[in-house]
Write an enzyme that holds these catalytic residues in place. Sequence first.
Site, short mmCIF file in Angstrom:
data_model
loop_
_atom_site.label_atom_id
_atom_site.label_comp_id
_atom_site.label_asym_id
_atom_site.label_seq_id
_atom_site.Cartn_x
_atom_site.Cartn_y
_atom_site.Cartn_z
N GLY A 22 86.34 -76.94 9.61
CA GLY A 22 85.54 -76.55 8.51
C GLY A 22 84.02 -76.59 9.22
O GLY A 22 83.28 -76.02 8.78
N GLU A 48 76.14 -48.98 21.65
CA GLU A 48 76.34 -48.16 22.90
C GLU A 48 77.97 -47.69 23.12
O GLU A 48 78.20 -47.55 24.09
CB GLU A 48 75.86 -49.29 23.91
CG GLU A 48 74.62 -49.62 23.98
CD GLU A 48 73.99 -49.89 25.36
OE1 GLU A 48 74.54 -49.25 26.35
OE2 GLU A 48 72.94 -50.56 25.29
N THR A 107 81.30 -47.14 20.20
CA THR A 107 82.18 -48.08 19.53
C THR A 107 83.34 -48.29 20.88
O THR A 107 83.53 -47.43 21.51
CB THR A 107 82.93 -47.57 18.28
OG1 THR A 107 83.54 -46.04 18.67
CG2 THR A 107 81.90 -47.08 17.40
#
Length: 383
Positions: free
Chosen positions: A344, A367, A369
Site C-alpha cells: 500500500g 526516441e 517506441t
Amino acid sequence: MSDFDLFTLTDEHEMLRAAVRAVCTDKIEPHAAEVDRTAEFPQASYDALRAAGFHAVHVPEEFGGAGADALSTIIVIEEVARVCASTSLIPAVNKLGTMPLLLAASEDLLKRYLPAVASGEAMFSYALSEPEAGSDAVAMRTRAVRDGDGYVLNGAKRWITNAGISEYYTVMAVTDPEAGANGISAFVVEKSDEGFTFGAPEKKLGIKGSPTRELYFDNCRIPADRLVGPEGSGFKTALRTLDHTRVTIAAQAVGIAQGALDHATRYAKERKQFGKPIADFQGIQFMVADMAMKLEAARQLTYAAAAKSERGDADLTFFGAAAKCFASDAAMEITTDAVQVLGGYGYVKDYPVERMMRDAKITQIYEGTNQIQRLVMARQLLK
C-alpha cells in the site's frame, strides 16, 4: 583500444559517478517530489547541475565543454535519473539536440552554438516528431522553403522535450517534397526567431518537471547558414543521432530502475510483518533478486552500447536500439515490482516508487517506441 578496455569503468568514471551522486543527493533529490507535484521545470536542479558542470558534459573541449566520453555522459544521466527522471532530461536532451550538429554541422555553426550549451547559458532541444508523423517520421509536413539568403519554415512539431525552456532547437523540415527521406533537411532555430511559438505544456503521466510542448512555425524566417549539413541530409542525420542518443534513454531507464530497487530493498529490510522483516521471506527475496538481475543486465548492455557510441562502431544501430529497448522494458518491470514490494505504501506519494513507475513508462515510448526498436534490430540482423 579493445571493446573490453573502453567498456570497463576506469577510476575516472567511478570518481565521476561519486561526484554526480553527491550533487544528486544534496541538491536534486530533495526537490524531486515537488517537481513532480507542481509539474514545473526543476530550475534549482538545473542550477545545481550547471554549477557542478554536469548539465552537458558531452560537449567537446574545443567548444568550452568537458569533452566527456559517451560512457561518462550516460553515467551522469543514470545517476541523475536515479533520483529525478525529469532532471535527467537536461543532460540527455542537451546531447540529443546538439548531436546533429556534432555529426554534420559546419565548424562555424558548432562555434556559434555549442559554447552557450557548454557554459549552461542555453539548452538545446530536438524536433523531429509531428502530429501525423511519430514513428513514421518521413511523413513529416513541416516545410522549409529557400527564399533568398534564408529559409522560411511553416508547420508544427509535437512531443518536444524541454520546449520553451531551451534556447535552441534542431528542427527537421522538408526541403524537397518529391524526394522522400532524401528531401528532409536539418536546421537550427532560435527561441527568439520571429514566427516561432510554443503550444501549452502537455499534462503527462510522468517526467512532469520536463516540459513537453508543440512547436509552431508560421512563416518563420531563418538565415541559410543555420542549415545543418547539406540540404537533403537531415533524415540521415536524424537517424544517426538516434543511434547515439538511444543509449542515453537506456541510461535514464537504468537510473530510474536503480532508484526503485534502492527504495524497495531498504523498505524490505525495515518493514516487519509476522514478527520479522519482510526481507526474510523468500517471496520478497526472489522479487528483489529478479529486479537486480534485470537491472544489471540492462546496465551492462547500456555500457556496451555507450562504448560502441564512443567509437562509432558499425553495429551501433543494433546496440543502441537493443539497449534502449531492453533497459526501458526492465525499468518498467522493476519499478512495478518496487511498488509491489512496498504494498500500500508503494501506491501513495509518500514514497517515490510510484513516481518512478510513472516516469519509467516514457522510456518505452520516446526516441522510438520499443516496437520500432525491435524493427530496427530485426532489420540490422536480416539486411
